[in-house]
Design a protein around this motif. Structure first.
Motif, PDB file in Angstrom:
ATOM      1  N   ASP A 267       1.983 -12.716  51.798  1.00  0.00           N
ATOM      2  CA  ASP A 267       0.720 -12.720  50.663  1.00  0.00           C
ATOM      3  C   ASP A 267       0.200 -11.039  49.701  1.00  0.00           C
ATOM      4  N   SER A 268       0.870 -10.092  50.372  1.00  0.00           N
ATOM      5  CA  SER A 268       0.849  -9.036  49.300  1.00  0.00           C
ATOM      6  C   SER A 268       1.599  -9.223  48.696  1.00  0.00           C
ATOM      7  N   CYS A 269       2.791 -10.048  48.157  1.00  0.00           N
ATOM      8  CA  CYS A 269       3.730  -9.917  46.470  1.00  0.00           C
ATOM      9  C   CYS A 269       3.894 -10.828  46.406  1.00  0.00           C
ATOM     10  N   PRO A 270       2.986 -12.227  46.147  1.00  0.00           N
ATOM     11  CA  PRO A 270       3.892 -13.521  45.969  1.00  0.00           C
ATOM     12  C   PRO A 270       4.784 -13.374  44.774  1.00  0.00           C
ATOM     13  N   ILE A 271       4.829 -14.681  45.015  1.00  0.00           N
ATOM     14  CA  ILE A 271       6.868 -15.310  44.205  1.00  0.00           C
ATOM     15  C   ILE A 271       6.067 -17.488  43.732  1.00  0.00           C
ATOM     16  N   THR A 272       6.043 -16.966  42.065  1.00  0.00           N
ATOM     17  CA  THR A 272       5.833 -18.033  41.668  1.00  0.00           C
ATOM     18  C   THR A 272       7.168 -19.134  40.949  1.00  0.00           C
ATOM     19  N   ALA A 273       6.809 -20.115  41.671  1.00  0.00           N
ATOM     20  CA  ALA A 273       8.443 -20.679  41.381  1.00  0.00           C
ATOM     21  C   ALA A 273       8.061 -21.639  40.067  1.00  0.00           C
ATOM     22  N   TYR A 274       9.272 -21.551  39.069  1.00  0.00           N
ATOM     23  CA  TYR A 274       9.052 -22.075  37.846  1.00  0.00           C
ATOM     24  C   TYR A 274      10.280 -23.411  37.615  1.00  0.00           C
ATOM     25  N   PRO A 275       9.088 -24.388  37.348  1.00  0.00           N
ATOM     26  CA  PRO A 275       9.914 -26.147  38.013  1.00  0.00           C
ATOM     27  C   PRO A 275      11.021 -25.770  36.089  1.00  0.00           C
ATOM     28  N   CYS A 276      12.358 -26.156  36.278  1.00  0.00           N
ATOM     29  CA  CYS A 276      13.553 -26.192  35.467  1.00  0.00           C
ATOM     30  C   CYS A 276      14.755 -26.998  36.333  1.00  0.00           C
ATOM     31  N   ASP A 277      15.301 -27.594  35.448  1.00  0.00           N
ATOM     32  CA  ASP A 277      16.212 -28.250  35.706  1.00  0.00           C
ATOM     33  C   ASP A 277      17.856 -27.291  35.604  1.00  0.00           C
ATOM     34  N   SER A 278      17.415 -26.562  35.288  1.00  0.00           N
ATOM     35  CA  SER A 278      18.899 -25.885  35.795  1.00  0.00           C
ATOM     36  C   SER A 278      19.100 -24.062  35.813  1.00  0.00           C
ATOM     37  N   TYR A 279      19.460 -23.409  36.861  1.00  0.00           N
ATOM     38  CA  TYR A 279      19.280 -21.949  37.119  1.00  0.00           C
ATOM     39  C   TYR A 279      19.873 -21.348  35.461  1.00  0.00           C
ATOM     40  N   THR A 280      20.638 -21.887  34.684  1.00  0.00           N
ATOM     41  CA  THR A 280      21.113 -20.765  33.320  1.00  0.00           C
ATOM     42  C   THR A 280      19.403 -20.871  32.368  1.00  0.00           C
ATOM     43  N   LEU A 281      18.993 -21.831  31.901  1.00  0.00           N
ATOM     44  CA  LEU A 281      17.709 -22.308  31.082  1.00  0.00           C
ATOM     45  C   LEU A 281      17.008 -21.424  31.664  1.00  0.00           C
ATOM     46  N   PHE A 282      16.363 -21.671  33.077  1.00  0.00           N
ATOM     47  CA  PHE A 282      15.981 -20.787  33.810  1.00  0.00           C
ATOM     48  C   PHE A 282      15.745 -19.306  34.229  1.00  0.00           C
ATOM     49  N   GLN A 283      17.032 -18.739  33.168  1.00  0.00           N
ATOM     50  CA  GLN A 283      17.763 -17.151  32.999  1.00  0.00           C
ATOM     51  C   GLN A 283      17.242 -16.967  31.419  1.00  0.00           C
ATOM     52  N   ASP A 284      17.348 -18.395  30.613  1.00  0.00           N
ATOM     53  CA  ASP A 284      16.958 -17.875  29.398  1.00  0.00           C
ATOM     54  C   ASP A 284      15.799 -18.539  28.938  1.00  0.00           C
ATOM     55  N   GLY A 285      15.057 -18.081  30.134  1.00  0.00           N
ATOM     56  CA  GLY A 285      12.845 -17.600  29.502  1.00  0.00           C
ATOM     57  C   GLY A 285      12.716 -19.831  28.936  1.00  0.00           C
ATOM     58  N   GLU A 286      13.862 -20.325  29.413  1.00  0.00           N
ATOM     59  CA  GLU A 286      13.344 -22.137  28.055  1.00  0.00           C
ATOM     60  C   GLU A 286      12.267 -22.608  29.859  1.00  0.00           C
ATOM     61  N   CYS A 287      11.516 -21.919  30.734  1.00  0.00           N
ATOM     62  CA  CYS A 287      10.946 -22.960  32.099  1.00  0.00           C
ATOM     63  C   CYS A 287       9.365 -21.837  32.046  1.00  0.00           C
ATOM     64  N   MET A 288       9.246 -21.511  31.357  1.00  0.00           N
ATOM     65  CA  MET A 288       8.256 -20.670  31.743  1.00  0.00           C
ATOM     66  C   MET A 288       6.600 -21.003  31.737  1.00  0.00           C
ATOM     67  N   ASP A 289       6.923 -22.231  31.069  1.00  0.00           N
ATOM     68  CA  ASP A 289       5.195 -23.141  30.310  1.00  0.00           C
ATOM     69  C   ASP A 289       5.187 -24.245  31.769  1.00  0.00           C
ATOM     70  N   CYS A 290       4.023 -23.839  32.334  1.00  0.00           N
ATOM     71  CA  CYS A 290       2.836 -24.236  33.040  1.00  0.00           C
ATOM     72  C   CYS A 290       2.243 -24.803  32.963  1.00  0.00           C
ATOM     73  N   GLY A 291       2.245 -26.019  32.230  1.00  0.00           N
ATOM     74  CA  GLY A 291       0.957 -26.042  31.713  1.00  0.00           C
ATOM     75  C   GLY A 291       0.835 -27.582  32.570  1.00  0.00           C
ATOM     76  N   ARG A 292       2.072 -28.051  32.887  1.00  0.00           N
ATOM     77  CA  ARG A 292       1.403 -29.342  33.448  1.00  0.00           C
ATOM     78  C   ARG A 292       1.289 -28.900  34.910  1.00  0.00           C
ATOM     79  N   PHE A 293       0.640 -27.943  35.067  1.00  0.00           N
ATOM     80  CA  PHE A 293       0.281 -27.311  36.650  1.00  0.00           C
ATOM     81  C   PHE A 293      -0.809 -26.888  36.568  1.00  0.00           C
ATOM     82  N   ALA A 294      -1.751 -27.150  35.514  1.00  0.00           N
ATOM     83  CA  ALA A 294      -3.352 -26.933  35.071  1.00  0.00           C
ATOM     84  C   ALA A 294      -4.239 -27.522  36.484  1.00  0.00           C
ATOM     85  N   PRO A 295      -4.950 -26.701  36.584  1.00  0.00           N
ATOM     86  CA  PRO A 295      -5.245 -25.170  35.592  1.00  0.00           C
ATOM     87  C   PRO A 295      -4.916 -24.123  36.712  1.00  0.00           C
ATOM     88  N   ASP A 296      -4.187 -24.338  37.802  1.00  0.00           N
ATOM     89  CA  ASP A 296      -4.147 -23.927  38.622  1.00  0.00           C
ATOM     90  C   ASP A 296      -2.434 -23.235  38.492  1.00  0.00           C
TER      91      ASP A 296
END
Length: 453
Positions: A267-296
């Motif tokens: 737990d010294s360097c946690p990794i955030t996992a971003y929900p996304c339909d594809s790796y390409t969309l993730f790399q394009d910065g299209e999947c950074m919205d984490c609103g559906r996991f609010a408030p955490d």
């Protein structure tokens, strides 16, 4: 008198010898390539570790488990299950994994040693053995439940074939087992199979799967309530790309799943996992919205992911992505980069971004695809740096088109915005900037004018 003294002396020595034998440490079965070539018959050994005997495994019988006084049913139990062992050697990660689990909390750690049965050049025979291993574990867990153990406190961590063993075991209890963690679940002989013939989300109350070698030894599609695709799920940074690298070429990507999960236990360097339909969309910065996991916010990969269990159960199967470094610490530090240009003509090209705080630097080349820069249209991309450079005092940009023989282009930036994805830091901006192709342009960032912070 002398005979009587000698007799009781022998009794004492015998008792002491037996007591010593009872305290002997058991280790995982160690075989070699010879055993693989001839094949091994299945034999399952269960090695118990607790905080009392953290470095000294004790045999646990699946028929009479409670004969071992260190097996405490009031504690949660974690089963650690290895996979195919073509060379017969014990996993290099085993000892450290057990240690990290016991450091995280008090528990029973049960190493499932089925090396005799997993060591066989005939992979199909080993696959057949997975059902038999699961039957052995089912027998043990049934006895645990009869003695009052809470099935919800059981966590099964399965590596490769061990992931499907976990699934078969969980299915025997109709998904009442608390948690299954699948570390690069095996693909060969399981890809395309129906849910009853592999791990699936109904096998436990919470099922998670990490994919690191889906184009070779690992499973390709989603298997759990949440599936993580590290670096896209196939090629891992730092792993060899040619067969001339020897055995590491075959096992590095597959084995990386274990080391990534072990790193989450510190737990010294946690990794955030971003929900996304594809790796390409993730790399394009299209999947950074984490609103559906609010408030955490978006789930954190690894041991603490169970915190998001209830939300994930509501959302159904969730595919997530993240990027890592080639070695520990694996976590990267991400920025969503948004660029608006005001060139008359549309340009295509690649960016290199370097951050500096005056002492440390971090650089990333955004070269997964050519970006389109169209006048007054915002272009976005994800930039993941190998270290966290704070405070950011200077940013250096380099623009290139990859077309060396053509006249050099100039990219006129109306605005560049760098939004940190971790730690809720303030977005950084720069306005009215000229980039000349293949030339570094360095500037001091300023707080964004439209920032909500």
């Amino acid at each position: 008198m002398v005979c009587r003294t000698l007799f009781w002396g022998l009794v004492f020595v015998t008792l002491m010898f037996d007591a010593h034998r009872a305290q002997e440490c058991e280790e995982m079965t160690d075989l070699d390539l010879k055993h693989s070539l001839t094949g091994t018959s299945l034999s399952v050994r269960l090695l118990l570790y607790t905080r009392v005997n953290a470095s000294c495994g004790q045999l646990l019988s699946h028929r009479e488990p409670f004969s071992n006084p260190r097996f405490n049913l009031s504690l949660p139990s974690t089963f650690l299950i290895h996979g195919y062992r073509p060379t017969g050697s014990p996993p290099v990660w085993l000892t450290e994994f057990v240690k990290l689990l016991l450091q995280s909390r008090g528990m029973n750690v049960i190493v499932v040693d089925w090396n005799r049965g997993a060591t066989n050049i005939n992979y199909w025979k080993v696959v057949d053995n997975t059902r038999k291993v699961a039957a052995n574990l089912t027998d043990l867990i049934q006895k645990m439940e009869e003695k009052g153990a809470d099935l919800g406190s059981i966590h099964m961590i399965g590596v490769s074939l061990g992931a499907h063993i976990s699934g078969f075991t969980g299915a025997s209890f109709e998904g009442r087992i608390g948690r299954i963690t699948a570390l690069d679940p095996a693909g060969p002989e399981f890809n395309g199979r129906s849910a009853v013939d592999r791990l699936d989300p109904t096998d436990a109350q919470f099922v998670e799967a990490l994919h690191t070698d889906m184009d070779a030894l690992g499973y390709r599609d989603v298997l759990g309530h949440i599936d993580y695709y590290a670096n896209g799920g196939a090629d891992q940074p730092g792993c060899p790309r040619t067969i001339f690298s020897g055995s590491q070429y075959f096992k590095c990507d597959h084995q990386r799943s274990v080391f990534l999960y072990m790193s989450s236990l510190t737990d010294s360097c946690p990794i955030t996992a971003y929900p996304c339909d594809s790796y390409t969309l993730f790399q394009d910065g299209e999947c950074m919205d984490c609103g559906r996991f609010a408030p955490d916010g978006c789930p954190v990969f690894g041991y603490e992911a169970v915190r998001w269990k209830d939300r994930l159960l509501q959302l159904g199967q969730t595919r997530t992505y993240f990027q890592t470094n080639k070695e520990s610490p694996f976590c990267k530090f991400g920025y969503k980069v948004d660029i608006v240009t005001w060139n008359q003509k549309t340009h295509w090209g690649y960016l290199t971004i370097k951050l500096s705080n005056g002492q440390k630097e971090a650089q990333v080349e955004l070269n997964h695809k050519s970006l389109m820069f169209e006048r007054f249209v915002e272009s976005s991309v994800l930039a993941q740096f190998d270290r966290d450079v704070q405070p950011v005092k200077e940013v250096t940009l380099r623009f290139c088109t990859g077309k060396g023989l053509r006249p050099r282009k100039k990219l006129r930036l109306l605005r560049i915005r760098l939004t940190p994805l971790q730690n809720h830091r303030r977005p950084l901006c720069r306005y009215d900037l000229l980039l000349e192709e293949n030339k570094d342009t360095t500037f001091r960032p300023i707080p964004c004018e439209d920032s909500n912070f």
